[in-house]
Write a protein that holds these residues in place. Structure first.
Motif, PDB file in Angstrom:
ATOM      1  N   THR A  33       0.859  -1.176   0.000  1.00 38.60           N
ATOM      2  CA  THR A  33       0.000   0.000   0.000  1.00 38.60           C
ATOM      3  C   THR A  33       0.888   1.217   0.000  1.00 38.60           C
ATOM      4  OG1 THR A  33      -1.733  -1.121   1.223  1.00 38.60           O
ATOM      5  CG2 THR A  33      -1.804   1.256   1.210  1.00 38.60           C
ATOM      6  N   GLY A  37      -2.153   5.419  -1.844  1.00 39.33           N
ATOM      7  CA  GLY A  37      -3.299   4.517  -1.715  1.00 39.33           C
ATOM      8  C   GLY A  37      -3.812   4.041  -3.040  1.00 39.33           C
ATOM      9  N   GLN A  84      -7.097  -2.133   4.165  1.00 39.91           N
ATOM     10  CA  GLN A  84      -8.549  -2.015   3.990  1.00 39.91           C
ATOM     11  C   GLN A  84      -9.154  -0.902   4.839  1.00 39.91           C
ATOM     12  OE1 GLN A  84     -10.091  -4.473   1.711  1.00 39.91           O
ATOM     13  NE2 GLN A  84      -7.876  -4.372   1.377  1.00 39.91           N
ATOM     14  N   GLN A  85      -8.489  -0.547   5.912  1.00 38.74           N
ATOM     15  CA  GLN A  85      -9.042   0.425   6.840  1.00 38.74           C
ATOM     16  C   GLN A  85      -9.235   1.782   6.162  1.00 38.74           C
ATOM     17  OE1 GLN A  85      -6.760   2.289  10.220  1.00 38.74           O
ATOM     18  NE2 GLN A  85      -7.914   0.785  11.372  1.00 38.74           N
ATOM     19  N   GLU A  86     -10.350   2.419   6.442  1.00 26.20           N
ATOM     20  CA  GLU A  86     -10.627   3.755   5.910  1.00 26.20           C
ATOM     21  C   GLU A  86     -11.098   4.656   7.052  1.00 26.20           C
ATOM     22  OE1 GLU A  86     -12.723   4.048   2.018  1.00 26.20           O
ATOM     23  OE2 GLU A  86     -12.970   1.876   2.271  1.00 26.20           O
ATOM     24  N   TYR A  94     -19.332   9.132   5.847  1.00 29.76           N
ATOM     25  CA  TYR A  94     -19.401   7.679   5.708  1.00 29.76           C
ATOM     26  C   TYR A  94     -20.656   7.279   4.937  1.00 29.76           C
ATOM     27  CZ  TYR A  94     -20.350   2.821   6.848  1.00 29.76           C
ATOM     28  OH  TYR A  94     -20.662   1.496   6.761  1.00 29.76           O
ATOM     29  N   SER A  98     -20.719   5.167   1.478  1.00 30.35           N
ATOM     30  CA  SER A  98     -21.143   3.767   1.539  1.00 30.35           C
ATOM     31  C   SER A  98     -22.626   3.550   1.283  1.00 30.35           C
ATOM     32  CB  SER A  98     -20.815   3.196   2.920  1.00 30.35           C
ATOM     33  OG  SER A  98     -21.622   3.822   3.923  1.00 30.35           O
ATOM     34  N   LYS A 135     -13.671   2.644   9.368  1.00 27.21           N
ATOM     35  CA  LYS A 135     -13.996   1.342   8.792  1.00 27.21           C
ATOM     36  C   LYS A 135     -12.858   0.401   9.157  1.00 27.21           C
ATOM     37  CE  LYS A 135     -14.304  -1.206   4.458  1.00 27.21           C
ATOM     38  NZ  LYS A 135     -14.060  -1.148   2.990  1.00 27.21           N
ATOM     39  N   GLU A 137     -10.134  -2.693   9.617  1.00 24.12           N
ATOM     40  CA  GLU A 137      -9.318  -3.418   8.642  1.00 24.12           C
ATOM     41  C   GLU A 137      -9.964  -4.727   8.202  1.00 24.12           C
ATOM     42  OE1 GLU A 137      -5.991  -4.587   6.275  1.00 24.12           O
ATOM     43  OE2 GLU A 137      -6.653  -2.651   7.054  1.00 24.12           O
ATOM     44  N   ASN A 174      -3.671   9.538   7.341  1.00 19.18           N
ATOM     45  CA  ASN A 174      -4.619   8.428   7.322  1.00 19.18           C
ATOM     46  C   ASN A 174      -3.888   7.164   6.880  1.00 19.18           C
ATOM     47  OD1 ASN A 174      -4.379   8.498   4.540  1.00 19.18           O
ATOM     48  ND2 ASN A 174      -6.465   9.193   4.147  1.00 19.18           N
ATOM     49  N   GLN A 176      -3.760   5.652   4.265  1.00 17.93           N
ATOM     50  CA  GLN A 176      -3.246   5.753   2.904  1.00 17.93           C
ATOM     51  C   GLN A 176      -2.112   6.772   2.780  1.00 17.93           C
ATOM     52  OE1 GLN A 176      -6.708   5.494   3.591  1.00 17.93           O
ATOM     53  NE2 GLN A 176      -6.388   3.341   3.115  1.00 17.93           N
ATOM     54  N   HIS A 703      -2.938   3.767  11.804  1.00 14.34           N
ATOM     55  CA  HIS A 703      -3.906   2.695  11.633  1.00 14.34           C
ATOM     56  C   HIS A 703      -4.825   2.529  12.834  1.00 14.34           C
ATOM     57  CE1 HIS A 703      -2.560   1.564   7.733  1.00 14.34           C
ATOM     58  NE2 HIS A 703      -1.323   1.614   8.150  1.00 14.34           N
TER      59      HIS A 703
END
Length: 712
Positions: A33, A37, A84-86, A94, A98, A135, A137, A174, A176, A703
């Motif tokens: 990563t 990102g 995967q975490q956002e 959010y 989503s 969100k 991981e 973040n 990313q 993270h």
């Protein structure tokens, strides 16, 4: 095949196939990563989940914590899955991303009990107007349990992770690698980038329930930064044009910084390593004002000082304001239960923490951080292999040299590895005394042909095999790999090839053609030329060994040298006083969470190891030190441009010019750089879930450990 790719093959063999199944499928310069990102979303196969497990995880996003079953899949190993975490700045953000709304909030059972007993307000009242949404991981986590961590060394105050896990700056990286809002919900700059307006996240509360407002930041500024006793030398990162910023409270949730010159990079600095990230957000006025003479009579403070064993108010106040004070309110996820040092140091959850997951569950999931003191890295290694720790960085396990042992015991120890990115370490970097009082050496050291000749005379591939046994790459000093700095590029291989013929050619061009009876070149004055290499034994410890090899390589092209090992403190004192001839030590160029403009080596800042007298001249506008070459002055000019440049792409273009100047001048000679993902690797017990397989920082904070959970 390039030098770097040859070294990667050596590295793969060194660390065993069991460790590098993921890493060997991609170049070391391309993390799973990257900072931008850019990786695609992981497939079910990428995540290590079966289709049914992936579906369960997806469905769990809308379920309260603890409602789902314990995960039964094997967690992904180092680099096996893109992050995967956002992070979302608000529930509305959010929902927009989503299509799923957070309609209610939930909390840990222990907090729900306190609410039911009337000892704590409902969770919705404890959260801010717009909590940050995480969100996770892997999946929505479960409340409860302890995260077991190490405190290695009897002289170590506390676990550094306890600090890293609880950083809450105004802005933050973040997962990313982008700078995003944190305690500050938003901001805007004036058109000329001289005035920054920060809007604080309304409704954040300290751990005792008192609102966090602009008054707390104003206390940090007026009663701490501007207090000449507490801060006699003002932070340079709060200045532009040699003027300290002006700080203003606009309203209860809005503050402004005003600078004398454009400072677009400041929002990055607020959340970066190298800046006092947590100071502005860790000084509760309602608590600390009790110990400050601007608010309390000095007689009262002195009475408290006496009780605590202090005879100096400054020391007393710094003690009281520290993270380790269990009585000081905090906005972090966990709060210390006792002052360190303790055999077992513990931290409990903050009931007013202001981040939630995508199901509306207030974080953190984990009840307690439990940090256990052990004697040394060997004891830490044994306990980690025995499965007694949940999260241990390789630095506390004896370093990458113990990776084979750790790899061999992964199954029995029930743990996995996770990579972390950082700026590469340049080991045994060679520096010259450009302002030495010896006129012959001064002329030689300031001739770039001499430095280039010495560089290409070094057989770096052999050094890797003989000293490091793999795990490092031949290179000049380099920044972080991958975009935007590309430390893996050929630019940082400048004059790093082994080419004795070129070395001899350059030395002859300089005029070092006369030799003594042993074949060593004489100086331009016809006298013996002896280079004395002061090699630190502190960092890295193998520096004297490396320099012994360097001495032999230089002898092959007719340069006589001798190696003088020096303990760290002696080395630093002699080097900084300009009493060295040639010095060798580790170095960095920045990158990752450490922006290169924060690195003294990159921009000839105060204390620049490679030429401290030149840096001093720049720092004092010529009043002290020695005037440097024009290219050194250009570095400072470029830094000023970068600090004020709002366009990140243009900032990165300017950074490449900086690196080209360095590689062209070769003010220092790099030998090897490490691969940060191994130097910063972490051992993670399989009971700890939601930990990404790759972090942008060795600190792991981006993270959000508050979203990790104990899968039991």
């Amino acid at each position: 095949m390039s030098i770097r790719h040859k070294s990667l093959k050596v590295l793969s063999l060194f660390l065993f196939c069991t460790l590098l199944l993921a890493a060997c499928s991609q170049p070391a310069s391309e993390p799973a990563t990257g900072p931008a990102g850019e990786e695609p979303a992981a497939s079910t196969a990428d995540s290590g989940q079966t289709p049914s497990e992936a579906q369960s995880s997806s469905e769990a996003v809308g379920a309260p914590a603890g409602a789902g079953p314990i995960l039964t899949d094997k967690p992904a190993d180092a680099g096996e899955r893109p992050v995967q975490q956002e992070i979302f700045n608000s529930p509305a953000d959010y929902e927009a991303a989503s299509g799923m709304a957070i309609t209610e909030y939930h909390e840990a059972p222990q907090l729900a009990e306190l609410v039911a007993a009337g000892e704590l307000p409902p969770v919705a009242e404890r959260l801010p107007k717009n909590p940050i949404v995480v969100k996770p991981e892997e999946t929505i986590g479960k409340y409860g349990g302890q995260l077991r961590n190490n405190i290695t060394g009897q002289n170590t105050l506390r676990s550094s992770e306890a600090g890293y896990f609880n950083y809450e700056p105004l802005t933050i990286h973040n997962p990313q690698g982008e700078i995003v809002p944190n305690v500050a919900e938003s901001w805007e700059w004036s058109d000329d980038y001289t005035v920054l307006t920060l809007h604080l996240r309304e409704g954040i509360k300290w751990s005792d329930g008192v609102p966090f407002t602009a008054d707390d930041l104003l206390f940090w500024w007026e009663d701490y930064i501007l207090n000449d006793e507490l801060v006699p030398s003002k932070p340079t990162l709060l200045t532009r044009g040699e003027q300290l910023a002006e700080f203003t409270k606009v309203d209860d949730y809005t503050v402004q910084f005003a600078f004398a010159e454009p400072y677009a990079l400041f929002t990055t600095y607020l959340g970066s390593w190298g800046f006092p990230r947590t100071d502005p957000t860790s000084m509760p006025k309602h608590y600390l004002s009790q110990f400050h003479p601007n608010y309390v009579e000095m007689e009262e403070i002195e009475a408290m000082m006496q009780e605590e064993g202090f005879d100096n108010w400054v020391d007393f106040f710094q003690h009281i304001r520290s993270f380790d004070n269990p009585d000081k309110p905090s906005i972090s996820a966990w709060i210390p239960n006792e002052w360190p040092p303790q055999p077992i140091q513990t931290y409990h959850r903050n009931p007013y923490y202001w981040k939630v997951d995508t199901a509306g569950n207030q974080l953190p999931y984990i009840d307690e951080l439990r940090t256990i003191r052990v004697a040394d890295p060997e004891a830490t290694l044994l306990k980690t292999i025995a499965g007694e720790f949940d999260f241990v960085r390789i630095a506390y396990l004896g370093g990458p040299a113990n990776l084979p042992v750790l790899a061999e015991n992964k199954e029995s120890g029930n743990y996995r590895f996770a990579y972390a990115n950082w700026m590469p370490n340049s080991f045994a970097n060679i520096m010259f005394n450009f302002t030495t009082q010896d006129p012959v050496k001064r002329e030689l050291y300031n001739d770039v042909r001499f430095r280039r000749a010495l560089s290409v005379a070094i057989n770096r591939e052999e050094i890797v095999k003989l000293i490091y046994k793999g795990g490092v790459f031949p290179s000049q000093v380099a920044p972080a790999y991958g975009p935007p700095y590309h430390g893996e590029s050929e630019l940082f291989q400048s004059y790093a090839q082994f080419d004795p013929d070129l070395a001899n050619q350059l030395l002859d061009e300089i005029g070092l053609t006369e030799r003594d009876s042993e074949g060593f070149r004489l100086g331009p004055n016809g006298e013996e030329l002896l280079l004395v290499i002061s090699a630190t034994t502190a960092w890295p410890v193998e520096t004297p060994q490396v320099m012994e090899l360097v001495k032999n390589y230089w002898a092959e092209v007719g340069i006589r040298a001798t190696v003088k090992p020096e303990a760290g403190e002696l080395w630093a004192a002699r080097h900084n006083a300009g009493e060295h001839d040639i010095s060798a030590r580790g170095a960095h160029f920045g990158g990752g969470p450490v922006h290169p403009t924060l690195n003294s080596n990159t921009f000839a800042l105060s204390g620049w190891q490679w030429a401290p007298d030149w840096a001093l001249w720049l720092d004092t506008n010529g009043a002290q030190g020695v005037e440097p070459p024009d290219d050194v002055k250009r570095l400072r000019q470029l830094r000023e441009q970068i600090l004020g440049e709002p366009d990140e792409a243009k900032r990165n273009e300017l950074m490449q010019e900086v690196f080209r100047i360095h590689m062209d001048n070769l003010w220092s000679i790099g030998i090897v750089v490490d691969d940060p993902k191994f130097g910063q690797l972490t051992v993670v017990n399989n009971r700890l879930r939601n930990v990404p397989t790759w972090s942008i920082s060795g600190e792991w904070y981006p993270h959000i450990p508050a979203s990790w959970f104990i899968n039991e």
